[in-house]
Design a protein around this motif. Sequence first.
Motif, PDB file in Angstrom:
ATOM      1  N   LEU A 105       0.831  -1.193   0.000  1.00 44.35           N
ATOM      2  CA  LEU A 105       0.000   0.000   0.000  1.00 44.35           C
ATOM      3  C   LEU A 105       0.865   1.242   0.000  1.00 44.35           C
ATOM      4  CD1 LEU A 105      -2.576  -1.120   2.735  1.00 44.35           C
ATOM      5  CD2 LEU A 105      -2.942  -1.099   0.259  1.00 44.35           C
ATOM      6  N   LEU A 106       0.515   2.199  -0.837  1.00 45.27           N
ATOM      7  CA  LEU A 106       1.252   3.459  -0.913  1.00 45.27           C
ATOM      8  C   LEU A 106       0.875   4.335   0.276  1.00 45.27           C
ATOM      9  CD1 LEU A 106       3.207   5.074  -2.780  1.00 45.27           C
ATOM     10  CD2 LEU A 106       1.158   6.180  -3.721  1.00 45.27           C
ATOM     11  N   LEU A 107       1.877   4.874   0.952  1.00 49.17           N
ATOM     12  CA  LEU A 107       1.649   5.766   2.082  1.00 49.17           C
ATOM     13  C   LEU A 107       1.605   7.199   1.569  1.00 49.17           C
ATOM     14  CD1 LEU A 107       1.427   6.174   5.165  1.00 49.17           C
ATOM     15  CD2 LEU A 107       3.912   6.308   5.231  1.00 49.17           C
ATOM     16  N   GLN A 108       0.472   7.862   1.784  1.00 48.07           N
ATOM     17  CA  GLN A 108       0.287   9.238   1.325  1.00 48.07           C
ATOM     18  C   GLN A 108      -0.200  10.102   2.479  1.00 48.07           C
ATOM     19  OE1 GLN A 108      -1.570   9.424  -2.790  1.00 48.07           O
ATOM     20  NE2 GLN A 108      -2.163   7.333  -2.203  1.00 48.07           N
ATOM     21  N   ASN A 109      -0.418  11.379   2.202  1.00 46.20           N
ATOM     22  CA  ASN A 109      -0.944  12.311   3.199  1.00 46.20           C
ATOM     23  C   ASN A 109      -2.180  12.997   2.643  1.00 46.20           C
ATOM     24  OD1 ASN A 109       2.223  12.281   3.660  1.00 46.20           O
ATOM     25  ND2 ASN A 109       1.260  12.765   5.614  1.00 46.20           N
ATOM     26  N   ASP A 110      -3.209  13.154   3.511  1.00 45.09           N
ATOM     27  CA  ASP A 110      -4.414  13.846   3.058  1.00 45.09           C
ATOM     28  C   ASP A 110      -4.225  15.352   3.156  1.00 45.09           C
ATOM     29  OD1 ASP A 110      -4.761  14.559   5.720  1.00 45.09           O
ATOM     30  OD2 ASP A 110      -6.356  13.107   6.107  1.00 45.09           O
ATOM     31  N   ALA A 111      -5.302  16.111   2.921  1.00 37.40           N
ATOM     32  CA  ALA A 111      -5.214  17.573   2.885  1.00 37.40           C
ATOM     33  C   ALA A 111      -4.797  18.173   4.219  1.00 37.40           C
ATOM     34  CB  ALA A 111      -6.555  18.155   2.446  1.00 37.40           C
ATOM     35  N   THR A 112      -5.031  17.457   5.330  1.00 37.71           N
ATOM     36  CA  THR A 112      -4.649  17.963   6.651  1.00 37.71           C
ATOM     37  C   THR A 112      -3.230  17.525   7.035  1.00 37.71           C
ATOM     38  OG1 THR A 112      -5.471  16.033   7.892  1.00 37.71           O
ATOM     39  CG2 THR A 112      -7.062  17.769   7.350  1.00 37.71           C
ATOM     40  N   GLY A 113      -2.588  16.721   6.168  1.00 41.62           N
ATOM     41  CA  GLY A 113      -1.251  16.222   6.462  1.00 41.62           C
ATOM     42  C   GLY A 113      -1.240  14.876   7.148  1.00 41.62           C
ATOM     43  N   ARG A 114      -2.423  14.318   7.430  1.00 45.62           N
ATOM     44  CA  ARG A 114      -2.505  13.030   8.108  1.00 45.62           C
ATOM     45  C   ARG A 114      -2.154  11.904   7.135  1.00 45.62           C
ATOM     46  NH1 ARG A 114      -8.147  11.172  10.729  1.00 45.62           N
ATOM     47  NH2 ARG A 114      -8.714  11.467   8.530  1.00 45.62           N
ATOM     48  N   PRO A 115      -1.258  10.988   7.520  1.00 43.01           N
ATOM     49  CA  PRO A 115      -0.892   9.901   6.609  1.00 43.01           C
ATOM     50  C   PRO A 115      -1.996   8.849   6.504  1.00 43.01           C
ATOM     51  CG  PRO A 115       0.226   9.623   8.702  1.00 43.01           C
ATOM     52  CD  PRO A 115      -0.490  10.943   8.775  1.00 43.01           C
ATOM     53  N   PHE A 116      -2.058   8.202   5.353  1.00 39.66           N
ATOM     54  CA  PHE A 116      -2.987   7.086   5.178  1.00 39.66           C
ATOM     55  C   PHE A 116      -2.379   6.081   4.211  1.00 39.66           C
ATOM     56  CE2 PHE A 116      -4.138  10.083   1.835  1.00 39.66           C
ATOM     57  CZ  PHE A 116      -4.366   9.281   0.732  1.00 39.66           C
ATOM     58  N   LEU A 117      -2.821   4.848   4.332  1.00 42.95           N
ATOM     59  CA  LEU A 117      -2.343   3.753   3.498  1.00 42.95           C
ATOM     60  C   LEU A 117      -3.453   3.310   2.554  1.00 42.95           C
ATOM     61  CD1 LEU A 117      -0.457   1.731   6.227  1.00 42.95           C
ATOM     62  CD2 LEU A 117       0.581   2.469   4.071  1.00 42.95           C
ATOM     63  N   GLY A 118      -3.127   3.237   1.257  1.00 38.58           N
ATOM     64  CA  GLY A 118      -4.129   2.806   0.286  1.00 38.58           C
ATOM     65  C   GLY A 118      -5.148   3.895   0.044  1.00 38.58           C
ATOM     66  N   GLU A 119      -6.383   3.671   0.476  1.00 44.78           N
ATOM     67  CA  GLU A 119      -7.453   4.654   0.369  1.00 44.78           C
ATOM     68  C   GLU A 119      -7.774   5.208   1.748  1.00 44.78           C
ATOM     69  OE1 GLU A 119      -8.798   5.782  -2.398  1.00 44.78           O
ATOM     70  OE2 GLU A 119      -7.553   4.448  -3.626  1.00 44.78           O
ATOM     71  N   PRO A 120      -8.055   6.522   1.863  1.00 43.18           N
ATOM     72  CA  PRO A 120      -8.370   7.104   3.177  1.00 43.18           C
ATOM     73  C   PRO A 120      -9.483   6.339   3.893  1.00 43.18           C
ATOM     74  CG  PRO A 120      -8.136   8.824   1.528  1.00 43.18           C
ATOM     75  CD  PRO A 120      -8.109   7.521   0.781  1.00 43.18           C
ATOM     76  N   ASP A 121      -9.230   6.007   5.163  1.00 42.73           N
ATOM     77  CA  ASP A 121     -10.199   5.351   6.054  1.00 42.73           C
ATOM     78  C   ASP A 121     -10.504   3.898   5.676  1.00 42.73           C
ATOM     79  OD1 ASP A 121     -10.510   7.757   7.527  1.00 42.73           O
ATOM     80  OD2 ASP A 121     -11.936   8.481   6.022  1.00 42.73           O
ATOM     81  N   LEU A 122      -9.827   3.364   4.662  1.00 47.34           N
ATOM     82  CA  LEU A 122     -10.068   1.982   4.264  1.00 47.34           C
ATOM     83  C   LEU A 122      -8.897   1.066   4.617  1.00 47.34           C
ATOM     84  CD1 LEU A 122     -11.774   2.449   0.770  1.00 47.34           C
ATOM     85  CD2 LEU A 122     -12.860   2.060   2.992  1.00 47.34           C
ATOM     86  N   GLY A 123      -7.673   1.573   4.455  1.00 50.98           N
ATOM     87  CA  GLY A 123      -6.503   0.780   4.794  1.00 50.98           C
ATOM     88  C   GLY A 123      -6.214   0.849   6.279  1.00 50.98           C
ATOM     89  N   PRO A 124      -5.171   0.166   6.736  1.00 46.44           N
ATOM     90  CA  PRO A 124      -4.783   0.227   8.151  1.00 46.44           C
ATOM     91  C   PRO A 124      -4.539   1.673   8.594  1.00 46.44           C
ATOM     92  CG  PRO A 124      -3.542  -1.473   6.991  1.00 46.44           C
ATOM     93  CD  PRO A 124      -4.271  -0.704   5.947  1.00 46.44           C
TER      94      PRO A 124
END
Length: 238
Positions: free
Chosen positions: A74-93
């Motif tokens: 899963l690609l680790l990215q950051n949302d608009a607030t800077g919070r990291p997420f894996l895969g899709e926001p609120d779906l991955g770990p």
Amino acid sequence: MPLHSIRPLPGGAHLGLWHLTETPAALWPQLADSDAYRPLLPARADGPRQAQWLAGRVLVQRMLAAVAPATVPLLLQNDATGRPFLGEPDLGPAVSLSHSGEWAAALLAPAGAAVGVDVEVVRDKALRIARKFLTTDELAKVKLITSVQPDLTTELHSLLWSAKETLYKLAGRRGIIFRQNLLLDLPAAPTPPAAWPRAGELPARLELADRSSRHRICYFQPAVGYVLTYCYSFSSFT
């Protein structure tokens, strides 16, 4: 060995630590799908900051490989607030990252959890800005503690700053005011627990406009001169 530890926690969460000794040139080859990460590298990430950024992502990949080997990378990215997420926001770990000095830390939890982790070099910065992030009550209790244990002053302020950073990440919202929304229930007695600030738990509260919640922030020293705090909840605050 740069991968220091992966610690299982109750509820299926895991805490990972990376002792950073490598240069960016040594870390890039360790990052799977590095081409996908190059456009995500912050523009101002110089040598040391780039190494910290890379170490956090390599750490998360190592943790996922260890605790969920069947998971598709899963690609680790950051949302608009800077919070990291894996895969899709609120779906991955759920994931939280932090780095300071020679240490990077990551907290992973099942999807839907709220997570926060923070690692800090112990220094006098938190002491200088204490009135900006501690409430009047918190300042008074810190004064009592440090009046009888002045040698704790710098470590204690660094710990409390780290605790509020962790609580801020746990909340996962914009507009948080540290002195108003992030509260620490410090002991009223002038002497803190014997292990403080080496290891223990710190009661805390999130006071948001639409809800109030209680938490316990865990803390310990990953190495001399550092403090680490973490917290997770299986209730979302967004």
